[in-house]
Design a protein around this motif. Structure first.
Motif, PDB file in Angstrom:
ATOM      1  N   ALA A  82       0.830  -1.204   0.000  1.00  0.00           N
ATOM      2  CA  ALA A  82       0.000   0.000   0.000  1.00  0.00           C
ATOM      3  C   ALA A  82       0.861   1.250   0.000  1.00  0.00           C
ATOM      4  O   ALA A  82       0.609   2.210  -0.732  1.00  0.00           O
ATOM      5  N   GLU A  83       1.893   1.257   0.839  1.00  0.00           N
ATOM      6  CA  GLU A  83       2.785   2.414   0.887  1.00  0.00           C
ATOM      7  C   GLU A  83       3.482   2.612  -0.462  1.00  0.00           C
ATOM      8  O   GLU A  83       3.573   3.737  -0.984  1.00  0.00           O
ATOM      9  N   ALA A  84       3.955   1.523  -1.057  1.00  0.00           N
ATOM     10  CA  ALA A  84       4.691   1.624  -2.314  1.00  0.00           C
ATOM     11  C   ALA A  84       3.815   2.170  -3.429  1.00  0.00           C
ATOM     12  O   ALA A  84       4.242   3.036  -4.210  1.00  0.00           O
ATOM     13  N   VAL A  85       2.584   1.688  -3.502  1.00  0.00           N
ATOM     14  CA  VAL A  85       1.720   2.110  -4.620  1.00  0.00           C
ATOM     15  C   VAL A  85       1.294   3.564  -4.455  1.00  0.00           C
ATOM     16  O   VAL A  85       1.238   4.317  -5.435  1.00  0.00           O
ATOM     17  N   LEU A  86       1.003   4.001  -3.235  1.00  0.00           N
ATOM     18  CA  LEU A  86       0.603   5.398  -3.029  1.00  0.00           C
ATOM     19  C   LEU A  86       1.749   6.352  -3.342  1.00  0.00           C
ATOM     20  O   LEU A  86       1.551   7.402  -3.971  1.00  0.00           O
ATOM     21  N   LYS A  87       2.962   5.989  -2.953  1.00  0.00           N
ATOM     22  CA  LYS A  87       4.105   6.851  -3.250  1.00  0.00           C
ATOM     23  C   LYS A  87       4.412   6.854  -4.742  1.00  0.00           C
ATOM     24  O   LYS A  87       4.775   7.888  -5.317  1.00  0.00           O
ATOM     25  N   ALA A  88       4.270   5.693  -5.390  1.00  0.00           N
ATOM     26  CA  ALA A  88       4.530   5.630  -6.822  1.00  0.00           C
ATOM     27  C   ALA A  88       3.534   6.463  -7.609  1.00  0.00           C
ATOM     28  O   ALA A  88       3.857   6.991  -8.676  1.00  0.00           O
ATOM     29  N   MET A  89       2.316   6.612  -7.090  1.00  0.00           N
ATOM     30  CA  MET A  89       1.304   7.444  -7.749  1.00  0.00           C
ATOM     31  C   MET A  89       1.394   8.896  -7.321  1.00  0.00           C
ATOM     32  O   MET A  89       0.566   9.710  -7.725  1.00  0.00           O
ATOM     33  N   SER A  90       2.397   9.225  -6.491  1.00  0.00           N
ATOM     34  CA  SER A  90       2.534  10.578  -5.932  1.00  0.00           C
ATOM     35  C   SER A  90       1.258  10.983  -5.192  1.00  0.00           C
ATOM     36  O   SER A  90       0.890  12.154  -5.142  1.00  0.00           O
ATOM     37  N   ARG A 140      -9.395  -4.168  -7.824  1.00  0.00           N
ATOM     38  CA  ARG A 140     -10.164  -4.601  -6.646  1.00  0.00           C
ATOM     39  C   ARG A 140      -9.243  -5.011  -5.503  1.00  0.00           C
ATOM     40  O   ARG A 140      -9.544  -4.751  -4.324  1.00  0.00           O
ATOM     41  N   VAL A 141      -8.134  -5.667  -5.827  1.00  0.00           N
ATOM     42  CA  VAL A 141      -7.168  -6.043  -4.792  1.00  0.00           C
ATOM     43  C   VAL A 141      -6.581  -4.792  -4.149  1.00  0.00           C
ATOM     44  O   VAL A 141      -6.496  -4.678  -2.914  1.00  0.00           O
ATOM     45  N   ALA A 142      -6.173  -3.820  -4.979  1.00  0.00           N
ATOM     46  CA  ALA A 142      -5.590  -2.589  -4.450  1.00  0.00           C
ATOM     47  C   ALA A 142      -6.582  -1.848  -3.561  1.00  0.00           C
ATOM     48  O   ALA A 142      -6.222  -1.361  -2.474  1.00  0.00           O
ATOM     49  N   ALA A 143      -7.837  -1.756  -4.007  1.00  0.00           N
ATOM     50  CA  ALA A 143      -8.845  -1.048  -3.219  1.00  0.00           C
ATOM     51  C   ALA A 143      -9.107  -1.763  -1.901  1.00  0.00           C
ATOM     52  O   ALA A 143      -9.215  -1.126  -0.845  1.00  0.00           O
ATOM     53  N   ALA A 144      -9.212  -3.089  -1.956  1.00  0.00           N
ATOM     54  CA  ALA A 144      -9.482  -3.844  -0.724  1.00  0.00           C
ATOM     55  C   ALA A 144      -8.360  -3.670   0.290  1.00  0.00           C
ATOM     56  O   ALA A 144      -8.608  -3.512   1.493  1.00  0.00           O
ATOM     57  N   ILE A 145      -7.128  -3.699  -0.161  1.00  0.00           N
ATOM     58  CA  ILE A 145      -5.993  -3.545   0.752  1.00  0.00           C
ATOM     59  C   ILE A 145      -5.946  -2.126   1.318  1.00  0.00           C
ATOM     60  O   ILE A 145      -5.714  -1.916   2.521  1.00  0.00           O
ATOM     61  N   LEU A 146      -6.170  -1.126   0.476  1.00  0.00           N
ATOM     62  CA  LEU A 146      -6.112   0.261   0.950  1.00  0.00           C
ATOM     63  C   LEU A 146      -7.280   0.608   1.864  1.00  0.00           C
ATOM     64  O   LEU A 146      -7.204   1.596   2.613  1.00  0.00           O
ATOM     65  N   LEU A 148      -8.420  -1.705   7.594  1.00  0.00           N
ATOM     66  CA  LEU A 148      -8.134  -0.876   8.766  1.00  0.00           C
ATOM     67  C   LEU A 148      -6.718  -1.093   9.285  1.00  0.00           C
ATOM     68  O   LEU A 148      -6.042  -0.147   9.715  1.00  0.00           O
ATOM     69  N   GLY A 149      -6.255  -2.334   9.261  1.00  0.00           N
ATOM     70  CA  GLY A 149      -4.888  -2.612   9.700  1.00  0.00           C
ATOM     71  C   GLY A 149      -3.867  -1.938   8.800  1.00  0.00           C
ATOM     72  O   GLY A 149      -2.830  -1.450   9.269  1.00  0.00           O
ATOM     73  N   VAL A 150      -4.159  -1.897   7.512  1.00  0.00           N
ATOM     74  CA  VAL A 150      -3.260  -1.236   6.568  1.00  0.00           C
ATOM     75  C   VAL A 150      -3.240   0.271   6.837  1.00  0.00           C
ATOM     76  O   VAL A 150      -2.177   0.907   6.827  1.00  0.00           O
ATOM     77  N   ARG A 151      -4.430   0.832   7.095  1.00  0.00           N
ATOM     78  CA  ARG A 151      -4.498   2.273   7.394  1.00  0.00           C
ATOM     79  C   ARG A 151      -3.644   2.605   8.619  1.00  0.00           C
ATOM     80  O   ARG A 151      -2.927   3.615   8.630  1.00  0.00           O
ATOM     81  N   GLU A 152      -3.713   1.753   9.628  1.00  0.00           N
ATOM     82  CA  GLU A 152      -2.937   2.001  10.836  1.00  0.00           C
ATOM     83  C   GLU A 152      -1.445   1.897  10.535  1.00  0.00           C
ATOM     84  O   GLU A 152      -0.628   2.709  10.989  1.00  0.00           O
ATOM     85  N   GLY A 153      -1.057   0.889   9.727  1.00  0.00           N
ATOM     86  CA  GLY A 153       0.342   0.726   9.362  1.00  0.00           C
ATOM     87  C   GLY A 153       0.850   1.912   8.547  1.00  0.00           C
ATOM     88  O   GLY A 153       1.990   2.351   8.729  1.00  0.00           O
ATOM     89  N   LEU A 154       0.017   2.432   7.650  1.00  0.00           N
ATOM     90  CA  LEU A 154       0.409   3.599   6.855  1.00  0.00           C
ATOM     91  C   LEU A 154       0.588   4.823   7.749  1.00  0.00           C
ATOM     92  O   LEU A 154       1.511   5.631   7.540  1.00  0.00           O
ATOM     93  N   ARG A 155      -0.271   4.955   8.730  1.00  0.00           N
ATOM     94  CA  ARG A 155      -0.177   6.094   9.636  1.00  0.00           C
ATOM     95  C   ARG A 155       1.147   6.034  10.409  1.00  0.00           C
ATOM     96  O   ARG A 155       1.813   7.061  10.610  1.00  0.00           O
ATOM     97  N   GLU A 156       1.543   4.835  10.813  1.00  0.00           N
ATOM     98  CA  GLU A 156       2.799   4.685  11.538  1.00  0.00           C
ATOM     99  C   GLU A 156       4.004   5.002  10.655  1.00  0.00           C
ATOM    100  O   GLU A 156       5.072   5.373  11.146  1.00  0.00           O
ATOM    101  N   ARG A 157       3.834   4.866   9.360  1.00  0.00           N
ATOM    102  CA  ARG A 157       4.918   5.152   8.412  1.00  0.00           C
ATOM    103  C   ARG A 157       4.864   6.585   7.903  1.00  0.00           C
ATOM    104  O   ARG A 157       5.552   6.936   6.946  1.00  0.00           O
TER     105      ARG A 157
END
Length: 844
Positions: A521-529, A571-577, A580-589
């Motif tokens: 999730a972090e990699a794809v969001l950064k790659a999309m700026s 659909r995979v990207a949307a489901a992962i993003l 809730l656990g991913v959101r928390e992990g992104l916040r920590e990063r």
């Protein structure tokens, strides 16, 4: 001793194994892979030549195979007459090109040369002649008895049976053996060549070594091929069966991607070389011996590829092609600079109502403009359509799936399909429905094609299909069901989606571990700026195509998804993003995504411009009004995009309606349901502000990139080594299919016959076809695709791009050998400079 033996001596043939192996590797490396129809993707047909210049490759292919990779001279004359090539472009081409003997010295001389037809077209079919071609020449042009055609047909029929993936009712009995061994086993009993006038064929083949490389070496020695011409001869032999050779190269590519090896192409080369040797052994007369000795003497005296002065016509055509590209590039650069110079309104610090990410595919450029017109407050983003998730997607009821990522990558994750919110019993029931349907379809097909029932099937059941045939012909119904449904009713089909939880399927680990989800999730969001300013709805939009009776249908789907639709990745990207656990992990990063931001997986149908949003039942109730507004904007954008495409499709007047465009997707007789990526000419990696509001005509790959957020230049490196390379493959496939469809395309779509479920023949014989059908680049009166090498524009520091060019040889070769034209954008797009090599940037 015959007169043939008294001709000028030739260099001794190469017999040592290391040199032979090197020649074989060199010949095989020049063959570009061909992906099968089930995941047909664009491939650069000149992939094996990127280590040499574009100009040298033109010379190589003329010298070795007698084929051209430039447009006919008349094309450039018409461009000059129409003003598409002006005197300034001709002058610039002359100044940019190295001086060559016999080349025009000024614009007047170049225009005079353009007015004349080239002399090279009167040469023999090939300079590096094969045995079959020499025999054809000795036969004095009797094409009905062409041994080249006969040989290609025989090898192609054998390949179709050996490589068949389920189309044939009766399988080849020897296909369990390696190709060369299997072919020799059949050749032992095959009397067809001898019946057709090749005496002693079986004896000659069985006298050759059982090892394919040793067989090639023995033939090279016995034919007396000059040492300097061995690799050329082997390459020329593969070019005769270029389609099947390309498929064999795909098998090697796929094996290497997964850490293995595959020698199919070498064994196929041995088959082709053995065929030529058998033809040579069958002719012992003096005329043939004389002709062969002369051909080998000519091969020994061939000029180097870089000695273009030996071919003044080629020098003229290269100058005209360069002038054609310079004229287009100047128009594009002027448009980008003029757009950058326009005054811009102050950006208001208001949260966007929606963000919509689309694939960089040129067809998305049209829809993005339409969507921004329908909703001016929206933000659109361009990113590779697999959305950074290199997955293998396994449908329900299957143990294996397809790779949903660029063919340059190996899938890193396996994702299986499941029925959402289904109990184990319900999922088992769905599996049962699909398996029953598949088995019934297989049994019905077996009945139709069996030796007895096939004769009575049409007579007894034909009238029962009259209504279906009529409705299919009128475009009211589809000739076949939508493959995504696969026998499921609508309610179940809507619930089918990706399973992300880790588990074992068929002994293979599937899904994503929690840490993997956060990292991806972090990699794809950064790659999309996309690291801030999130909207309430973020739509991740893959794309696919809806057509029927189209063997190359997967070529209209997403190349970044390996020739599949982008539904699974979105659909995979949307489901992962949304996790809730991913959101928390992104916040920590340090990448917080607002709690009220919801990601949507969607699919853009590039034939109809309809957009389907998936998993709507999971959208929070609080976002119901946002979703309703989004659907309204999408419907308006679809209508605007269809209106633009109607002109490209030649639909004008009262018939140019939404329904007419939709009907094309259901019309089994439609050879141009859409134009695909025809017209592609540019790749732009920059913030959307550089191109927003600029009509690029559906000709540009648009990749969002903000170099200010890419402090490590990791995203830049990724863009230049993956999306830019894939875009060049697409561009050069369209280029090759336009300049020489016979050699690099697949001919007339109306005449195509699917063979082995792998590819197509044009008619009922000949070699497997590669590239695109003529109808994909030509509308019947003119070329819709312009033969232009890709112009790449990246808004990044030139030093940063130099570092990538220096680090990656494959990127460096594309740029320095002029397979693409790289430019830097600076000063918000007002300054544009072209790269001529690492550290060498000049004003455009």
């Amino acid at each position: 001793m015959t007169a043939a033996l008294k001709l000028a001596p030739i260099a001794p043939a190469m017999v040592d194994r290391p040199a032979l192996d090197a020649a074989i590797r060199g010949a095989c490396r020049k063959i570009a892979p061909l992906w099968p129809l089930k995941h047909f993707v664009a491939v650069n047909p000149f992939l094996g030549f990127t280590n040499q210049s574009f100009a040298a490759t033109c010379a190589t292919l003329r010298r070795v195979a007698g084929v051209d990779m430039l447009m006919p001279r008349a094309f450039y004359r018409e461009a000059i007459a129409a003003g598409a090539i002006d005197d300034a472009a001709l002058d610039a081409a002359l100044k940019a090109s190295p001086a060559r003997p016999g080349a025009p010295a000024d614009v007047a001389a170049l225009k005079a040369a353009a007015a004349l037809d080239p002399r090279w077209s009167a040469r023999p079919a090939a300079v590096v002649a094969t045995v079959a071609e020499v025999l054809d020449a000795v036969a004095q042009g009797d094409r009905q008895a062409s041994l080249v055609g006969f040989m290609i047909d025989e090898i192609s029929r054998w390949c179709a049976a050996y490589f068949d993936e389920g189309q044939a009712s009766w399988r080849m009995p020897t296909r369990g053996a390696s190709p060369y061994t299997a072919w020799r086993d059949i050749a032992r009993y095959d009397r067809n060549p001898e019946i057709m006038g090749v005496p002693g064929f079986r004896r000659s083949i069985m006298a050759l070594p059982e090892d394919p490389v040793e067989a090639i070496g023995e033939v090279v020695a016995k034919l007396g091929i000059p040492s300097r011409a061995v690799e050329d001869y082997l390459h020329r032999a593969l070019f005769d069966i270029g389609g099947w050779a390309a498929y064999a190269r795909y098998l090697a590519w796929n094996a290497e991607l997964h850490g293995g090896t595959d020698d199919t192409l070498v064994e196929l080369l041995a088959i082709r070389i053995a065929w030529g040797y058998a033809l040579f052994e069958a002719r012992t007369d003096a005329a043939m011996k004389d002709a062969w000795a002369k051909a080998m003497a000519d091969a020994a005296a061939l000029p180097d590829d870089e000695a273009l002065g030996a071919d003044p016509d080629l020098a003229v055509d290269l100058l005209l092609q360069q002038a054609y590209e310079i004229a287009y590039r100047r128009r594009l650069v002027d448009g980008l600079k003029g757009h950058a110079a326009r005054p811009r309104a102050e950006a208001l610090p208001v949260r966007k109502p929606v963000q919509a990410a689309f694939c960089i595919d040129v067809r998305s450029e049209i829809f993005r403009r339409a969507f921004e017109t329908a909703c001016p407050q929206a933000q659109t983003v361009g990113f590779a359509g697999f959305f950074g998730f290199p997955i293998e997607y396994v449908p329900i009821g299957h143990q294996r799936g397809g790779a949903q990522c660029p063919v340059l990558l190996k899938p890193a994750f396996i994702v299986c399909e499941q029925v959402g919110d289904a109990s184990p019993d319900e999922e088992t029931e769905v599996l049962g429905l699909r398996l029953i349907r598949r088995r019934a379809a297989k049994a019905w097909k077996s009945f139709k094609l069996s030796a007895v029932s096939s004769f009575s099937y049409v007579e007894t059941t034909g009238l029962l299909f009259a209504g279906k045939i009529a409705s299919d012909s009128l475009g009211v119904t589809r000739p076949v069901a939508n493959p995504t449904v696969d026998g499921l009713d609508g309610s179940v089909a809507r619930r089918v989606g990706p399973r992300l939880e880790p588990r074992k399927v068929g002994g293979r680990a599937t899904g994503f571990e929690p840490a993997q989800r956060v990292a991806m999730a972090e990699a794809v969001l950064k790659a999309m700026s996309m690291t801030e300013g999130f909207a309430r709805l973020v739509m991740l939009t893959g794309h696919g195509s809806t057509t029927v009776n189209n063997p190359h249908a997967s070529g209209l789907d997403c190349g970044a998804c390996g020739g599949h639709t982008g539904e699974a990745n979105a659909r995979v990207a949307a489901a992962i993003l949304n996790d809730l656990g991913v959101r928390e992990g992104l916040r920590e990063r340090g990448l917080p995504v607002p709690d009220d931001t919801w990601f949507l997986g969607a699919l853009h149908d590039t034939t109809t411009d309809e957009v389907t949003i998936y998993d709507e039942g999971h959208v929070p109730v609080s976002h119901a009004s946002d979703l309703a507004r989004l659907k309204t904007w999408l419907a308006k954008a679809a209508s605007l995009a269809r209106l633009e495409r109607t002109a490209l499709l030649g639909l004008t007047g009262p018939e140019a309606t939404d329904e007419k465009v939709l009907e094309r997707s259901r019309d089994w007789s439609q050879v141009r349901p859409e134009w695909g990526l025809a017209g592609n000419a540019a790749f732009i990696a920059a913030p959307r502000e550089r191109t927003q509001g600029l009509d690029l005509g559906g000709r540009a790959f648009l990749h969002d990139y903000d170099h200010g957020k890419d402090t490590s230049q990791g995203v830049l490196e990724l863009i230049m080594t993956a999306p830019m390379v894939v875009a060049s493959w697409i561009n050069l496939q369209y280029y090759g299919s336009t300049v020489n469809n016979r050699a690099f395309g697949s001919g007339n779509k109306v005449l195509h016959n699917v063979v082995g479920q792998l590819g197509v023949l044009e008619g009922n014989a000949g070699d497997l076809k590669v590239g695109l059908p003529l109808q994909s680049v030509h509308d019947g009166e003119r070329f819709v695709h312009e033969p232009l090498r890709l112009n790449v524009f990246i808004e990044a520091g030139e030093a940063a791009m130099d570092a990538v060019i220096t680090k990656h040889a494959s990127v460096r070769e594309l740029i320095e050998n002029e397979w693409i034209h790289l430019h830097s954008l600076s000063d918000e797009g007002r300054t544009i400079r072209r790269c001529h090599g690492a550290g060498d940037w000049r004003d455009s």
